[in-house]
Design a protein around this motif. Structure first.
Motif, mmCIF file in Angstrom:
data_model
loop_
_atom_site.group_PDB
_atom_site.id
_atom_site.type_symbol
_atom_site.label_atom_id
_atom_site.label_comp_id
_atom_site.label_asym_id
_atom_site.label_seq_id
_atom_site.Cartn_x
_atom_site.Cartn_y
_atom_site.Cartn_z
ATOM 1 N N GLN A 283 42.719 60.720 42.512
ATOM 2 C CA GLN A 283 43.747 60.192 41.597
ATOM 3 C C GLN A 283 44.257 58.868 42.180
ATOM 4 O O GLN A 283 44.634 58.805 43.351
ATOM 5 C CB GLN A 283 44.906 61.176 41.458
ATOM 6 N N PHE B 93 48.849 66.228 42.874
ATOM 7 C CA PHE B 93 48.030 65.376 42.000
ATOM 8 C C PHE B 93 48.915 64.569 41.047
ATOM 9 O O PHE B 93 48.590 63.445 40.703
ATOM 10 C CB PHE B 93 47.038 66.226 41.203
ATOM 11 N N GLY C 207 43.017 67.812 37.880
ATOM 12 C CA GLY C 207 42.422 66.489 38.086
ATOM 13 C C GLY C 207 41.544 66.055 36.926
ATOM 14 O O GLY C 207 41.423 64.858 36.653
#
Ligand code: SF4
Length: 389
Positions: A257, A324, A297
């Motif tokens: 990310q 995340f 994700g």
């Protein structure tokens, strides 16, 4: 053999997989380099079907981060804070136990707990937390700590890794998490996570845990500065440890990310790259039973497609994901059980609720034609789930 695989440049790899032969590192690199995603996916789907049949699983769990204070500053990390930062946090054991109590009403069977490498919490905080959570409900499965947290705790407690893991297990630890693997090659590691434990240390913590009879998952953070050969090298080391211990319950590829970090890569891996990585993982990791499509994700839509590219698991409800999302993940912070069941059914699979070790808890029957999904009695589900977990 299907028509398009017969004509594919990957025909020889498909034949190996059908024959039950292990593919080589060079084969894995060819799969990664191929632009024929459908062929790579079809080979992975064959391998998945042979191992997992028509089932696809999910877990009802809750994530808890006990603290984001960390003595390290990994370049890719958007989660860690220093004590001087206004948005740092740490929870008391009682606050964590209360979060667990509240999540029990949602039917969770697992708590997934990680944090930064805290500068000052004593070892007794961690053992006390595990004991308190087992007191909330002794049947809750506690999947906690990355390998580097274990090394940090060993250093704190002035004990060997083996002694540390044994004490944590005795306090209630059921499984280690797979976080912290990143990419094993040292040059990449120092570019994205300088100061973090080496690949050897990561693998040795898991090896020690497996030799104590424990199970764990493992991960690979992909799509940043690593090469495709680095990914193969990473998978090779995981496959080798699995040959040795058979202690990994599943593999979770994690797409990088890009936000709020120091790495000069400002895009997340594409859908093509994510599906390809999941597919190659399934084909190469022939000694792993489960490959998870991590919806946090990937987004649930791509994770659903990944069920046709080698994945057999969608991970969990999670409820409150921080790591995340602080790095820019656009997915929601939780997923409902209903959404995961729908995604699995639509992909042509049979939804199976699983426990921490990917063992089935219950198979979700199809609703009667024309009728809505029967409502779930949370307390009954919890009783049923935890009774078999
Ligand atoms: S990735 Fe983990 S060890 Fe590295 S800075 Fe973030 S919290 Fe700390």
């Amino acid at each position: 053999m299907s028509f398009f695989l017969e004509r594919s440049e990957l025909r020889d790899i498909y034949q190996k997989v059908v024959a039950g032969e292990r593919i080589s590192d060079a084969d894995a690199l060819r799969l990664f380099q191929s632009k024929d995603l459908n062929a790579v996916g079809a080979i992975a789907d064959f391998a998945r079907q042979r191992k997992c049949g028509n089932n696809a699983s999910y877990i009802i769990n809750r994530y808890i981060n006990y603290s984001n204070y960390c003595i390290l500053s990994c370049q890719f990390c958007a989660f860690a804070r220093k004590k001087r930062d206004a948005d740092g946090f740490q929870y008391s054991i009682e606050e964590i136990a209360e979060m667990a109590r509240q999540a029990l009403h949602l039917g969770i069977t697992e708590l997934h707990i990680v944090g930064g490498l805290h500068p000052s919490l004593p070892f007794s905080y961690y053992t006390g937390m595990l004991r308190a959570l087992k007191t909330v409900d002794s049947r809750l499965q506690l999947k906690c700590f990355t390998a580097i947290e274990i090394l940090h705790l060993a250093w704190l407690a002035k004990k060997s890794v083996r002694e540390t893991l044994t004490e944590l297990r005795d306090a209630g630890l059921d499984s280690l998490t797979g976080g912290g693997a990143e990419i094993f090659r040292p040059e990449v590691r120092s570019a994205i996570a300088k100061g973090k434990e080496s690949a050897e240390e990561y693998l040795d913590v898991h090896r020690t845990w497996h030799k104590l009879g424990g199970r764990s998952t493992c991960t690979m953070l992909f799509g940043h500065v690593e090469s495709l050969a680095d990914r193969v090298d990473h998978l090779r080391q995981l496959r080798a440890l699995q040959d040795e211990t058979h202690g990994f319950s599943g593999f979770v590829p994690l797409p990088y990310q890009p936000e709020n970090n120091q790495i000069p890569v400002k895009t997340a891996p594409t859908g093509f790259d994510s599906l390809r990585t999941i597919a190659v993982s399934r084909i190469y990791l022939d000694n792993f039973d489960h490959i998870t499509a991590y919806w946090v994700g990937l987004g649930l839509k791509l994770a659903q497609v990944a069920l046709s590219y080698g994945a057999d698991d969608l991970h969990g409800t999670i409820i409150e994901e921080k790591i995340f999302h602080m790095a820019g993940a656009a997915s929601p912070q939780l997923q409902t059980e209903t959404a995961m069941i729908k995604a699995i059914r639509e992909a042509g699979r049979v939804p199976v609720q699983r426990n921490t070790f990917y063992e089935p808890i219950r198979t979700i029957a199809d609703p009667e034609p024309g009728k809505p999904e029967p409502p779930t009695s949370r307390s009954k589900v919890l009783d049923d789930n935890l009774a078999t977990a």
